[in-house]
Design a protein around this motif. Structure first.
Motif, PDB file in Angstrom:
ATOM      1  N   TYR A 185      40.991  35.163  31.908  1.00 14.24           N
ATOM      2  CA  TYR A 185      41.834  35.468  33.075  1.00 14.24           C
ATOM      3  C   TYR A 185      41.232  36.608  33.892  1.00 14.24           C
ATOM      4  N   GLN A 186      40.765  37.658  33.220  1.00 14.77           N
ATOM      5  CA  GLN A 186      40.209  38.817  33.925  1.00 14.77           C
ATOM      6  C   GLN A 186      38.946  38.455  34.708  1.00 14.77           C
ATOM      7  N   ARG A 187      38.155  37.518  34.178  1.00 12.81           N
ATOM      8  CA  ARG A 187      36.928  37.119  34.879  1.00 12.81           C
ATOM      9  C   ARG A 187      37.260  36.294  36.120  1.00 12.81           C
ATOM     10  N   ILE A 188      38.266  35.424  36.008  1.00 11.20           N
ATOM     11  CA  ILE A 188      38.700  34.662  37.190  1.00 11.20           C
ATOM     12  C   ILE A 188      39.327  35.626  38.208  1.00 11.20           C
ATOM     13  N   GLU A 189      40.098  36.579  37.707  1.00 12.48           N
ATOM     14  CA  GLU A 189      40.703  37.592  38.574  1.00 12.48           C
ATOM     15  C   GLU A 189      39.620  38.383  39.310  1.00 12.48           C
ATOM     16  N   ALA A 190      38.571  38.780  38.583  1.00  9.78           N
ATOM     17  CA  ALA A 190      37.475  39.544  39.185  1.00  9.78           C
ATOM     18  C   ALA A 190      36.776  38.722  40.272  1.00  9.78           C
ATOM     19  N   TYR A 191      36.622  37.417  40.022  1.00  7.53           N
ATOM     20  CA  TYR A 191      36.001  36.545  41.027  1.00  7.53           C
ATOM     21  C   TYR A 191      36.870  36.469  42.286  1.00  7.53           C
ATOM     22  N   LEU A 192      38.164  36.305  42.098  1.00  5.25           N
ATOM     23  CA  LEU A 192      39.070  36.189  43.242  1.00  5.25           C
ATOM     24  C   LEU A 192      39.193  37.502  44.016  1.00  5.25           C
ATOM     25  N   LEU A 193      39.100  38.620  43.306  1.00  8.47           N
ATOM     26  CA  LEU A 193      39.305  39.921  43.942  1.00  8.47           C
ATOM     27  C   LEU A 193      38.005  40.597  44.381  1.00  8.47           C
ATOM     28  N   ARG A 194      36.854  39.960  44.126  1.00  5.78           N
ATOM     29  CA  ARG A 194      35.591  40.628  44.471  1.00  5.78           C
ATOM     30  C   ARG A 194      35.512  40.895  45.975  1.00  5.78           C
ATOM     31  N   GLU A 195      34.735  41.890  46.332  1.00  8.42           N
ATOM     32  CA  GLU A 195      34.637  42.297  47.732  1.00  8.42           C
ATOM     33  C   GLU A 195      34.008  41.190  48.577  1.00  8.42           C
ATOM     34  N   ARG A 196      34.665  40.872  49.684  1.00  2.63           N
ATOM     35  CA  ARG A 196      34.178  39.845  50.609  1.00  2.63           C
ATOM     36  C   ARG A 196      34.401  40.313  52.042  1.00  2.63           C
ATOM     37  N   ASP A 197      33.560  39.820  52.954  1.00  5.73           N
ATOM     38  CA  ASP A 197      33.766  40.079  54.380  1.00  5.73           C
ATOM     39  C   ASP A 197      34.669  38.951  54.875  1.00  5.73           C
ATOM     40  N   VAL A 198      35.959  39.069  54.572  1.00  3.43           N
ATOM     41  CA  VAL A 198      36.909  37.965  54.735  1.00  3.43           C
ATOM     42  C   VAL A 198      36.961  37.428  56.171  1.00  3.43           C
ATOM     43  N   LEU A 199      36.960  38.306  57.143  1.00  6.77           N
ATOM     44  CA  LEU A 199      37.112  37.847  58.525  1.00  6.77           C
ATOM     45  C   LEU A 199      35.859  37.147  59.065  1.00  6.77           C
ATOM     46  N   ARG A 200      34.743  37.341  58.403  1.00  3.16           N
ATOM     47  CA  ARG A 200      33.544  36.591  58.803  1.00  3.16           C
ATOM     48  C   ARG A 200      33.558  35.188  58.199  1.00  3.16           C
ATOM     49  N   GLY A 201      34.353  35.011  57.157  1.00  4.12           N
ATOM     50  CA  GLY A 201      34.403  33.715  56.492  1.00  4.12           C
ATOM     51  C   GLY A 201      33.300  33.590  55.454  1.00  4.12           C
ATOM     52  N   CYS A 202      33.332  32.503  54.710  1.00  6.81           N
ATOM     53  CA  CYS A 202      32.331  32.252  53.679  1.00  6.81           C
ATOM     54  C   CYS A 202      31.081  31.662  54.321  1.00  6.81           C
ATOM     55  N   PRO A 203      29.901  32.238  54.083  1.00  8.42           N
ATOM     56  CA  PRO A 203      28.691  31.713  54.713  1.00  8.42           C
ATOM     57  C   PRO A 203      28.350  30.293  54.281  1.00  8.42           C
ATOM     58  N   VAL A 204      28.799  29.901  53.088  1.00  5.63           N
ATOM     59  CA  VAL A 204      28.564  28.532  52.615  1.00  5.63           C
ATOM     60  C   VAL A 204      29.718  27.622  53.033  1.00  5.63           C
ATOM     61  N   GLY A 205      30.944  28.083  52.808  1.00  4.68           N
ATOM     62  CA  GLY A 205      32.114  27.274  53.161  1.00  4.68           C
ATOM     63  C   GLY A 205      32.150  26.915  54.642  1.00  4.68           C
ATOM     64  N   ARG A 206      31.728  27.833  55.495  1.00  6.47           N
ATOM     65  CA  ARG A 206      31.750  27.567  56.940  1.00  6.47           C
ATOM     66  C   ARG A 206      30.814  26.426  57.318  1.00  6.47           C
ATOM     67  N   LEU A 207      29.771  26.229  56.526  1.00  2.00           N
ATOM     68  CA  LEU A 207      28.830  25.144  56.817  1.00  2.00           C
ATOM     69  C   LEU A 207      29.491  23.770  56.679  1.00  2.00           C
TER      70      LEU A 207
END
Length: 199
Positions: free
Chosen positions: A81-103
């Protein structure tokens, strides 16, 4: 902008990565790539066959970096659970979007099997890793045995990618954070005490 020690081909790849993230495939013109890279006319064709070849190198680099970042967090310390939590909470430039997902929203990328392949492979690998962690958590009794690892992994990826969309639509990272907190609440291990059972 780029270090003096960076080769022309590296500057071209990095410029293309940034422009694809900002403008998409169609909006990334050879002229814009050359200008940002500080490269001379014709240097693109000296190092690459053309824009599609350069774009593929850039997409592969971006996909590899995203996968490495995700795996570093998911393979880190802590309970499943903590590893999934860490993945979800990791630092991201949210307003720029995901560089892969946007593709995936770029029709030219999706129409090309070659350009789409690194995107599909990366998201698939991350999904598989999360599914494995969920199954590990089930074996440890941390997650309910009724949970399906593949389904939860898809929900995690969908929450992240959908969170980007919500945040960009509202102009605030708060929407991303709310989506992540909601999923973590649903996934949180349930500790049922004797007083919690219904009468």
């Amino acid at each position: 902008m780029y270090s003096h020690g960076m080769s022309t081909s590296e500057r071209l790849i990095e410029s293309t990565r940034e422009l694809l993230w900002e403008r998409g495939y169609v909006g990334t013109s050879p002229k814009a790539i050359l200008e940002r890279a500080g490269a001379g006319q014709g240097s693109m064709y000296h190092h690459f066959k053309g824009k599609p070849d350069l774009a593929l190198a850039a997409i592969r680099r971006t996909a590899e970096e995203l996968r490495a970042t995700a795996e570093r967090v998911l393979d880190g310390p802590g309970t499943p659970y903590q590893r999934i939590e860490a993945y979800l909470l990791r630092e991201r430039d949210v307003l720029r979007g995901c560089p892969v997902g946007r593709l995936t929203m770029d029709p030219d990328v999706i129409a090309s099997d070659e350009l789409r392949a690194p995107v599909e492979e990366t998201l698939g690998r991350i999904r598989e890793r999360i599914a494995g962690i969920v199954e590990e958590g089930k074996r440890q009794g941390q997650f309910a045995s009724s949970l399906d690892g593949a389904e939860i992994a898809a929900a995690v990826i969908a929450t992240v990618q959908g969170g980007y969309v919500l945040a960009r639509a509202s102009g605030s990272p708060a929407a991303f954070d709310t989506a992540v907190r909601g999923l973590l609440t649903l996934l949180a291990p349930q500790h049922v005490g004797p007083d919690d059972h219904p009468a």
